[in-house]
Design a protein around this motif. Sequence first.
Motif, PDB file in Angstrom:
ATOM      1  N   PHE E  87      33.703  16.038 -36.467  1.00  0.00           N
ATOM      2  CA  PHE E  87      35.043  16.102 -35.864  1.00  0.00           C
ATOM      3  C   PHE E  87      35.884  14.919 -36.340  1.00  0.00           C
ATOM      4  CE2 PHE E  87      37.977  15.654 -32.188  1.00  0.00           C
ATOM      5  CZ  PHE E  87      38.462  16.959 -32.140  1.00  0.00           C
ATOM      6  N   ALA E  88      35.271  13.736 -36.320  1.00  0.00           N
ATOM      7  CA  ALA E  88      35.986  12.544 -36.767  1.00  0.00           C
ATOM      8  C   ALA E  88      36.362  12.651 -38.244  1.00  0.00           C
ATOM      9  CB  ALA E  88      35.122  11.300 -36.525  1.00  0.00           C
ATOM     10  N   LEU E  90      36.774  15.343 -39.965  1.00  0.00           N
ATOM     11  CA  LEU E  90      37.804  16.365 -40.162  1.00  0.00           C
ATOM     12  C   LEU E  90      39.183  15.845 -39.816  1.00  0.00           C
ATOM     13  CD1 LEU E  90      36.010  19.555 -38.867  1.00  0.00           C
ATOM     14  CD2 LEU E  90      37.094  19.283 -41.102  1.00  0.00           C
ATOM     15  N   GLN E  91      39.222  14.905 -38.855  1.00  0.00           N
ATOM     16  CA  GLN E  91      40.556  14.394 -38.501  1.00  0.00           C
ATOM     17  C   GLN E  91      41.074  13.457 -39.566  1.00  0.00           C
ATOM     18  OE1 GLN E  91      40.025  13.387 -34.214  1.00  0.00           O
ATOM     19  NE2 GLN E  91      41.249  15.258 -34.011  1.00  0.00           N
ATOM     20  N   VAL E  92      40.154  12.878 -40.344  1.00  0.00           N
ATOM     21  CA  VAL E  92      40.585  12.076 -41.489  1.00  0.00           C
ATOM     22  C   VAL E  92      40.925  12.970 -42.675  1.00  0.00           C
ATOM     23  CG1 VAL E  92      39.962  10.197 -43.047  1.00  0.00           C
ATOM     24  CG2 VAL E  92      39.070  10.221 -40.705  1.00  0.00           C
ATOM     25  N   ASN E  95      43.307  18.912 -42.023  1.00  0.00           N
ATOM     26  CA  ASN E  95      44.571  18.880 -41.323  1.00  0.00           C
ATOM     27  C   ASN E  95      44.507  19.943 -40.233  1.00  0.00           C
ATOM     28  OD1 ASN E  95      47.015  17.899 -40.805  1.00  0.00           O
ATOM     29  ND2 ASN E  95      47.945  18.443 -42.778  1.00  0.00           N
ATOM     30  N   SER E  97      43.858  21.811 -36.531  1.00  0.00           N
ATOM     31  CA  SER E  97      44.111  21.612 -35.105  1.00  0.00           C
ATOM     32  C   SER E  97      42.825  21.134 -34.439  1.00  0.00           C
ATOM     33  CB  SER E  97      44.546  22.931 -34.479  1.00  0.00           C
ATOM     34  OG  SER E  97      43.427  23.793 -34.385  1.00  0.00           O
ATOM     35  N   ARG E  98      42.979  20.521 -33.237  1.00  0.00           N
ATOM     36  CA  ARG E  98      41.787  20.081 -32.506  1.00  0.00           C
ATOM     37  C   ARG E  98      40.778  21.213 -32.324  1.00  0.00           C
ATOM     38  NH1 ARG E  98      41.273  15.464 -29.701  1.00  0.00           N
ATOM     39  NH2 ARG E  98      39.822  16.375 -28.213  1.00  0.00           N
ATOM     40  N   ASP E 100      40.379  24.052 -34.070  1.00  0.00           N
ATOM     41  CA  ASP E 100      39.710  24.442 -35.306  1.00  0.00           C
ATOM     42  C   ASP E 100      38.705  23.381 -35.728  1.00  0.00           C
ATOM     43  OD1 ASP E 100      40.899  26.915 -35.661  1.00  0.00           O
ATOM     44  OD2 ASP E 100      42.612  26.108 -36.764  1.00  0.00           O
ATOM     45  N   ALA E 101      39.095  22.116 -35.561  1.00  0.00           N
ATOM     46  CA  ALA E 101      38.182  21.036 -35.960  1.00  0.00           C
ATOM     47  C   ALA E 101      36.913  21.073 -35.110  1.00  0.00           C
ATOM     48  CB  ALA E 101      38.883  19.682 -35.830  1.00  0.00           C
ATOM     49  N   GLY E 156      39.715  16.834 -24.299  1.00  0.00           N
ATOM     50  CA  GLY E 156      41.142  16.937 -24.604  1.00  0.00           C
ATOM     51  C   GLY E 156      41.916  17.594 -23.475  1.00  0.00           C
TER      52      GLY E 156
END
Lengths: 103, 103, 103, 325, 325, 325
Positions: E87-88, E90-92, E95, E97-98, E100-101, E156
């Motif tokens: 998850f981390a 993917l956020q780097v 692009n 959404s939360r 999808d990630a 979230g």
Amino acid sequence: MQTHQAKRVAIIIEQVMQSRLTDAMTDAGVTGWTVLPVLGGSGQSGAWSREGQISRGTGMVQVVCVIRPERLDELLEAAFAVVERHIGIVSVSDCEVLRAERF
Amino acid sequence: MQTHQAKRVAIIIEQVMQSRLTDAMTDAGVTGWTVLPVLGGSGQSGAWSREGQISRGTGMVQVVCVIRPERLDELLEAAFAVVERHIGIVSVSDCEVLRAERF
Amino acid sequence: MQTHQAKRVAIIIEQVMQSRLTDAMTDAGVTGWTVLPVLGGSGQSGAWSREGQISRGTGMVQVVCVIRPERLDELLEAAFAVVERHIGIVSVSDCEVLRAERF
Amino acid sequence: MDQILSLAAANLLSPIILSFALGVAAALARSDLNIPEAVAKGMSIYLLFAIGFKGGVSVADHGLDVTLGLSLLAGVVLSAVLPLIAFALLQVMGNLSRLDAAAVAAHYGSISIVTFVAATSVLEGSGIASEGYMVAVAAAMEAPAILSALWLISRGGDSRRMDSDLLREIMLNGSIVLLVGSFLIGWVTGAEGLAKIEAFIVSPFQGVLCLFLLDMGLVAGRGLRGGSGVLRPGVLTFGMVMPLVGATLGLGTGLLLGLTTGGVALFMVLSASASYIAVPAAMRVALPEANPSIYLTLSLGVTFPFNLTLGIPIYVAVASALTGG
Amino acid sequence: MDQILSLAAANLLSPIILSFALGVAAALARSDLNIPEAVAKGMSIYLLFAIGFKGGVSVADHGLDVTLGLSLLAGVVLSAVLPLIAFALLQVMGNLSRLDAAAVAAHYGSISIVTFVAATSVLEGSGIASEGYMVAVAAAMEAPAILSALWLISRGGDSRRMDSDLLREIMLNGSIVLLVGSFLIGWVTGAEGLAKIEAFIVSPFQGVLCLFLLDMGLVAGRGLRGGSGVLRPGVLTFGMVMPLVGATLGLGTGLLLGLTTGGVALFMVLSASASYIAVPAAMRVALPEANPSIYLTLSLGVTFPFNLTLGIPIYVAVASALTGG
Amino acid sequence: MDQILSLAAANLLSPIILSFALGVAAALARSDLNIPEAVAKGMSIYLLFAIGFKGGVSVADHGLDVTLGLSLLAGVVLSAVLPLIAFALLQVMGNLSRLDAAAVAAHYGSISIVTFVAATSVLEGSGIASEGYMVAVAAAMEAPAILSALWLISRGGDSRRMDSDLLREIMLNGSIVLLVGSFLIGWVTGAEGLAKIEAFIVSPFQGVLCLFLLDMGLVAGRGLRGGSGVLRPGVLTFGMVMPLVGATLGLGTGLLLGLTTGGVALFMVLSASASYIAVPAAMRVALPEANPSIYLTLSLGVTFPFNLTLGIPIYVAVASALTGG
Ligand SMILES: Nc1ncnc2c1ncn2[C@@H]1O[C@H](COP(=O)(O)O)[C@@H](O)[C@H]1O
Ligand SMILES: Nc1ncnc2c1ncn2[C@@H]1O[C@H](COP(=O)(O)O)[C@@H](O)[C@H]1O
Ligand SMILES: Nc1ncnc2c1ncn2[C@@H]1O[C@H](COP(=O)(O)O)[C@@H](O)[C@H]1O
Ligand code: NA
Ligand code: NA
Ligand code: NA
């Protein structure tokens, strides 16, 4: 586009009765139908599913028949004679078809 | 519940023509449909069944499409162009749908 | 033949949601339905097909329910609660049935 | 003649043929015995994969024969020419419309892979070697016949039968892709690859073939029950004469190419056999007005059993006699 | 490095990988080659049953290693932790959404049993032993990742994603039940039980795996054709970087536990692989708004082939080097 | 007694029984584990073909025993008589309607081929020989029970239950045709035919049986979950008493016929087992008002597991003791 009034008859019937139903339909002069598979269901006699089954004893199919309105009664009578003592659902709805000459 | 008028088009068509039909539907701007398997049937060209078959040459599928009434004609014309020379049944019935925004 | 007014509800829903839908229907007092397999389809979330798939994650089924008109709203509310956040189509059409005592 | 008879007798009493006969009998007696479509397709995928793979391994083992290219070419030509002969024959013998005749002709130019598989079994049983690449020839012969048949129709003024979608469908038909693909895999991985999967694609092969032929018998029997009415005597005769005509052409080709006894026999079998997988599907797209009962009943109900029971022993015996094998 | 290359080369030219490649190629070329759903499911049941059973027999043979419990625990922890890392990352990199990630992350914490099976084949082919109970570790790693991903989402502020029905579905997923069940059966019946069914679950195994990978290739190829548009370069890179990250963690865990060379390699493979059976189904129920094309294409179309072709040889070579195996 | 216990223990811990137990457990726990219908049917076709073929080969090997004809006749009589006993028992023990009782009775006169197959495995495992033609006796016992049950109903004044279509369906039921057909093929082709397909029908047999019993367990477990409510204690007891009654009659018959130990045991097994393939289908046609949950749950959920776990070891031990085998 030019369409024509017709009836769509959907008969959910036990697999073991399928050939008896279509024979009866043939005898009643109905020549066109399509058989759809059914995975499972539920009713007064409980729930069932075809998963992993090997016997033809459990399970249903759906026979769909598009027919001219004036032929409907003959078809229903033939179908009723077969389903009468058996479980199964006969439903009729209005529809319109292309190419009525094919029926 | 709040429902919306729509048309349910059911096209019984030969398996080999399925992709041509759905391509034509896509070209006509129709984006949603569902394909149902068919086990067998009977018509002017005789009876058939998928049992034990290995060739795609025998057998049909049913393509079901729920569509806004105003888009019906485009769909029918696209479908007709494909089934014209082929065996197959195009039937249309009225229905109501939940969540019309999805169409 | 003597027929009776009824509603035919066809719900195209993801396979993984099937048992949740039928549980909700049971809770709403609906006791009869039939599940049909679906081969593939296309919609806003793209095209899919069951060919060669092993995961239950992809794919839909069609749950068909013939019901008395006065029970329709309960059924739709139950179905809606399940499909609400999920992809799926709920369509209702008028039909006539033989043997209304069975519903 | 003696050899033909003894081969034919051994053949007729093999589990494979008897399984086919059981299927036909069950279907004619309207038993509800049936093999699910998915299982039948699964078995056909297994057979195609196994036969292709073994062919490729055999090419890897024996090196690439210089005649491979020529054989492929000959196969393509035969497949393209046979429909013309079949079409001409049908106009003499049958009483079919141009469309029906062309559709039937396409089937006889193309090949039946199960007939090919059954023939390789007979060859193996008799210890007769054959070229491993014959399976590639089989793949090459699937499609050209369809193009020939469509050309026959377009000559009659009827056009727009072929589009690029259809061409792709014909050339990339699942059975062609699987046969060629597994042939290449077998070729690349060779004896070492075979050793890994031998217990899957070699040992149980004959047994799977039995069940598959049981299924073919069931389908053929159902076809005969429903479609026998459409076959006039002339057309029926065609279904047994055309294989002999095809086999003769295959014989000549095989001898010209200088193939081994087994290779010649397989060329005869391929030319003699009629398709019932790829061609029927193509016909439904391109010639939808042609009557499928005619070509399916003829190909699967008449020619397939004819080749299976009488044809193969004859072809093997003739090839043996003429190659001194 | 040399070992990696020669392993990779041997691996790439094995019937298994070539069958997968054939499937991908056929699907990309839009051939109509396809394996019926029922047959594909049948093969997956066969593979799960065979691999579980053999694992159990191996535990019965070699006695119960004291590290079994620790390995199971380590597997559960890894499966739960990997989604957080994914998850981390993917956020780097991506692009997404939360939602999808998180959905993608769940797939990478869980495991791909076919990748595991392919790796055991490579190990066997190289004569490298491994702990029989690794198959139980595989089963233990299927589900925790899903819970982690749902926890990420609930953090979230989005709640009510998990109910008892879903929890049961996840824990009693068919593949977990079959793997654990056949593992126990193998354990109880031991070598004697294996002797009875060896001709079914051992000899034809590699061959069935070929056909199964052909099917996986077809499905992956179809997915790539339809879903390639959704994969931005960052996400695509993630699909090849994350396996290496996972493998590194798996390596550390395996070394810490003091497993054999094969055990370490399999721990790397499990951590590196991404689910495409259990997790997609759970995501459709719990996170229906997440886009399935993203996680399916990534897991089956990118990471699976990456592991199959390059990953496994790398993991095996690294494990060999670091365990001196 | 010792022999029974040790046989029962060995039996209970065999992969076959444990696979069945796994299936039942998975279904009761509501796992989504399931085997596709097409695969289950494919396995049942395989088992029927293999068992029939091997029976035929054994007859070809050992020559035609003079008792074959008598055994067939005795089987037909037993199948016809058992429903009368079952019906009488049910009227004492159960509280079923005449229709339900007749439908249940039909199942217990007929036979379960998987129980038969499991028993032959146990016999083989214990090195006990049996007559190859017992498989033909099994086929002969499938149908007469149905006619008996319909006669019971018609005696009650309820008529028109049987027509020629139904009679054909019963006699030419797929499993009868396949069993008899493959028996004949095995007989005709003998040891030579078996050699060709041994790697398919003999070696993997036990393994396929495991997966098939896994499926049977899943179906039985689902049935128990849904249908357990309909089984009152009396009916439930019937499901375990009737097999013993049947086995006793089978024992007497087998001893009278002078069969081998294995033959006597198999006669007991056939008489003790209850159908769940042919008879349920016939009942849906002829007695649609009978409640399928009762006869399916009883036959598949109670009697089948009873025979599989306890019955077979008892029958084998008793047959051994009484024939001095
Ligand atoms: N209202 C219904 N709508 C759709 N299918 C039904 C309905 N009622 C029964 N069925 C189907 O018919 C089968 C037998 O129904 P029943 O006779 O009520 O047990 C069920 O298992 C369903 O597959
Ligand atoms: N009236 C009908 N209602 C439903 N399906 C039909 C009907 N007529 C034909 N079909 C289906 O379409 C196929 C071809 O029909 P035909 O062109 O009349 O031979 C049949 O085999 C059936 O599957
Ligand atoms: N208009 C429609 N008519 C029939 N089926 C549809 C329609 N739209 C969607 N579907 C089915 O529902 C699935 C999901 O739709 P969507 O949520 O639009 O992606 C599709 O793959 C189809 O199987
Ligand atoms: Na030919
Ligand atoms: Na992982
Ligand atoms: Na019995």
